[in-house]
Design a protein around this motif. Structure first.
Motif, short mmCIF file in Angstrom:
data_model
loop_
_atom_site.label_atom_id
_atom_site.label_comp_id
_atom_site.label_asym_id
_atom_site.label_seq_id
_atom_site.Cartn_x
_atom_site.Cartn_y
_atom_site.Cartn_z
N TYR A 1 0.83 -1.20 0.00
CA TYR A 1 0.00 0.00 0.00
C TYR A 1 0.87 1.26 0.00
O TYR A 1 0.54 2.26 -0.64
N TYR A 2 1.97 1.20 0.74
CA TYR A 2 2.90 2.33 0.75
C TYR A 2 3.40 2.60 -0.66
O TYR A 2 3.39 3.74 -1.14
N GLU A 3 3.83 1.55 -1.34
CA GLU A 3 4.33 1.69 -2.71
C GLU A 3 3.25 2.26 -3.61
O GLU A 3 3.52 3.14 -4.44
N LEU A 4 2.03 1.80 -3.44
CA LEU A 4 0.93 2.27 -4.28
C LEU A 4 0.71 3.77 -4.10
O LEU A 4 0.53 4.52 -5.08
N LEU A 5 0.76 4.25 -2.86
CA LEU A 5 0.51 5.67 -2.61
C LEU A 5 1.69 6.56 -3.00
O LEU A 5 1.57 7.79 -3.00
N THR A 6 2.83 5.95 -3.32
CA THR A 6 3.95 6.72 -3.88
C THR A 6 3.91 6.73 -5.39
O THR A 6 4.68 7.47 -6.02
N GLN A 7 3.04 5.93 -5.98
CA GLN A 7 3.07 5.75 -7.43
C GLN A 7 1.77 6.12 -8.14
O GLN A 7 1.74 6.21 -9.36
N VAL A 8 0.69 6.34 -7.40
CA VAL A 8 -0.58 6.73 -8.01
C VAL A 8 -0.81 8.22 -7.76
O VAL A 8 -0.79 8.68 -6.62
N CYS A 9 -1.00 8.98 -8.82
CA CYS A 9 -1.17 10.42 -8.71
C CYS A 9 -2.64 10.79 -8.48
O CYS A 9 -3.53 10.26 -9.14
N ILE A 10 -2.85 11.71 -7.56
CA ILE A 10 -4.19 12.13 -7.16
C ILE A 10 -4.43 13.57 -7.62
O ILE A 10 -3.69 14.47 -7.23
N PRO A 11 -5.47 13.83 -8.39
CA PRO A 11 -5.79 15.21 -8.78
C PRO A 11 -6.47 15.95 -7.65
O PRO A 11 -7.13 15.35 -6.80
N ALA A 12 -6.31 17.27 -7.61
CA ALA A 12 -6.92 18.09 -6.57
C ALA A 12 -7.36 19.41 -7.18
O ALA A 12 -6.93 19.79 -8.28
N HIS A 13 -8.20 20.14 -6.45
CA HIS A 13 -8.71 21.40 -6.97
C HIS A 13 -9.17 22.32 -5.84
O HIS A 13 -9.44 21.86 -4.73
N SER A 14 -9.24 23.59 -6.15
CA SER A 14 -9.91 24.58 -5.30
C SER A 14 -10.81 25.38 -6.24
O SER A 14 -10.33 26.13 -7.10
N ALA A 15 -12.11 25.22 -6.07
CA ALA A 15 -13.04 25.81 -7.03
C ALA A 15 -14.29 26.35 -6.36
O ALA A 15 -15.32 26.54 -7.02
N GLY A 16 -14.24 26.65 -5.07
CA GLY A 16 -15.42 27.13 -4.37
C GLY A 16 -15.71 28.60 -4.59
O GLY A 16 -16.86 29.01 -4.74
N ASP A 17 -14.64 29.42 -4.61
CA ASP A 17 -14.84 30.85 -4.80
C ASP A 17 -15.18 31.18 -6.26
O ASP A 17 -14.69 30.52 -7.17
N PRO A 18 -15.99 32.21 -6.48
CA PRO A 18 -16.28 32.63 -7.85
C PRO A 18 -14.99 32.99 -8.61
O PRO A 18 -14.06 33.56 -8.04
#
Length: 415
Positions: free
Chosen positions: A265-282
């Motif tokens: 699981y450690y290896e997996l979380l070093t190798q799978v990329c997670i997208p993120a965003h900040s889109a609440g404000d106008p």
């Protein structure tokens, strides 16, 4: 002048480097140094000429290279290599030039590459102290007046941040002006879409759960930035209500526990990329470039964990474009969705282990700063009036101050 295949000048017996010998290869395109501990390393002539530290080749004030690397012949020849009388430096000359290059042998050893030699005394590898709930018995604390008085107090504060990833300051005047001055002792403030120095209550001034009274699970900030903020300074200047305890978790300790108990699981979380965003404000749609990063980010050279990047609330959609392994022999292979969620759930279960959670009720006058690349923070839900002020600071600016004030001469060895 013809290159000499072996040079072994006389060295004073009193020198602690007396057993060191210098000789050049028969082709004169490399220098081999045998050190007093019996270790040997080889330095190519083009590398030596490129790394000359004399005033003509390296600006003594700006610390920038002046030599034109691309005018150095690829097969530049070493003409002479002569040890000084004390045996701690070597002077080189090169064919077709009167230029002299002098290297301290200890400097050469520190920067050896063929092979790389361990030097110990000049090791810049950081020393971390991992922690859990037990840290509340002995919090890393400094006095506000001490930090503001001079570099010695600032260095103590920085050292705590460097070692623990979290540090507290007591005796801070409970106002925004003093808190801002405290933050600026480290660096200028990093301005974001939340502003520069911020001062807020649960008034929904921004479309973010931080501006509510809701509970916040352990997370790092600004996972949606290409370059997440480095430090985050908090100071609760006012509170009349219930709840609102602050939560801190050592992400490096949690990652070490995950690696030991569930290496897959450690290896997996070093190798799978997670997208993120900040889109609440106008008119705000912030997303990093590239679009996604792993939760656990590994230095490609040392293979050490250098950054935890986790905020489940700010996670964007994961799909076929992101559920792919990177950075290993399996790069490009698809990741099973159930396996990803299993790894994520295991990671969060470690973060939420009571032995890893540090709960503190902040008070006016008691500020805290966290390394956002290591320590996750959160809070319990609250009611009433809770006023927090603080600031973001860039990671590189913070590390510059640590190198300057905490590492001494070693802080400049690799420039």
């Amino acid at each position: 002048m013809h290159p000499r295949p072996h040079i072994q000048p006389q060295i004073r017996a009193s020198s602690n480097l007396a057993k060191q010998k210098v000789h050049i290869s028969s082709c004169a395109t490399a220098l081999t140094v045998s050190f007093s501990d019996g270790l040997t390393s080889k330095f190519d002539s083009i590398w030596l000429r490129d790394h000359c530290r004399c005033p003509e080749c390296f600006h003594q004030v700006t610390k920038q290279r002046l030599v034109d690397t691309f005018h150095i012949p690829a097969d530049i020849q070493i003409s002479t290599a002569v040890l000084n009388q004390s045996g701690d430096s070597v002077e080189l000359t090169f064919a077709g030039s009167s230029h002299k290059t002098v290297f301290q042998l200890e400097w050469l050893k520190t920067h050896s590459y063929n092979p790389t030699l361990e030097t110990g005394s000049h090791n810049l590898k950081r020393t971390y102290k991992l922690w859990g709930a037990e840290i509340t018995k002995n919090l890393p604390v400094v006095e506000f007046d001490e930090v503001m008085a001079g570099d010695e107090g600032l260095a103590k504060w920085l050292k705590n941040i460097d070692v623990y990833g979290i540090a507290f300051v007591k005796g801070v005047p409970p106002n925004c002006e003093a808190t801002e001055q405290l933050g600026r002792r480290i660096s200028f403030i990093r301005e974001t879409h939340y502003g520069a120095f911020w001062d807020f209550t649960a008034d929904n001034a921004h479309a973010d759960t931080a501006y509510t009274g809701l509970a916040l699970q352990a997370h790092t900030d600004s996972t949606y930035f290409t370059d997440p903020i480095g430090l985050q300074l908090f100071h609760m200047t006012e509170f009349t209500g219930k709840g609102g305890q602050s939560l801190y978790v050592d992400g490096f300790k949690a990652a070490a526990q995950l690696k030991e108990a569930y290496p897959e699981y450690y290896e997996l979380l070093t190798q799978v990329c997670i997208p993120a965003h900040s889109a609440g404000d106008p008119k705000t749609i912030i997303a990093p470039s590239p679009r996604s990063f792993p939760i656990l980010n590994i230095d490609p050279i040392t293979q050490d964990l250098y950054q935890v990047r986790f905020n489940n609330d700010d996670r964007s959609v994961i799909d076929g474009k992101t559920l792919i392994r990177i950075n290993n022999s399996k790069t490009g292979t698809k990741v099973d969705v159930k396996k990803f969620y299993a790894a994520l759930k295991c990671w969060v279960s470690i973060l939420r282990d009571q032995e890893n959670e540090v709960w503190i009720q902040l008070e006016p006058g008691f500020a805290v700063i966290v390394d956002n690349w290591r320590v996750l923070h959160g809070r319990s839900a609250f009611t009433g009036h809770r006023r927090i002020c603080g600031s973001y600071h860039g990671y590189d600016d913070y590390r510059s101050r640590v190198r300057d004030l905490c590492y001494g001469s070693s802080g400049r060895l690799d420039i």
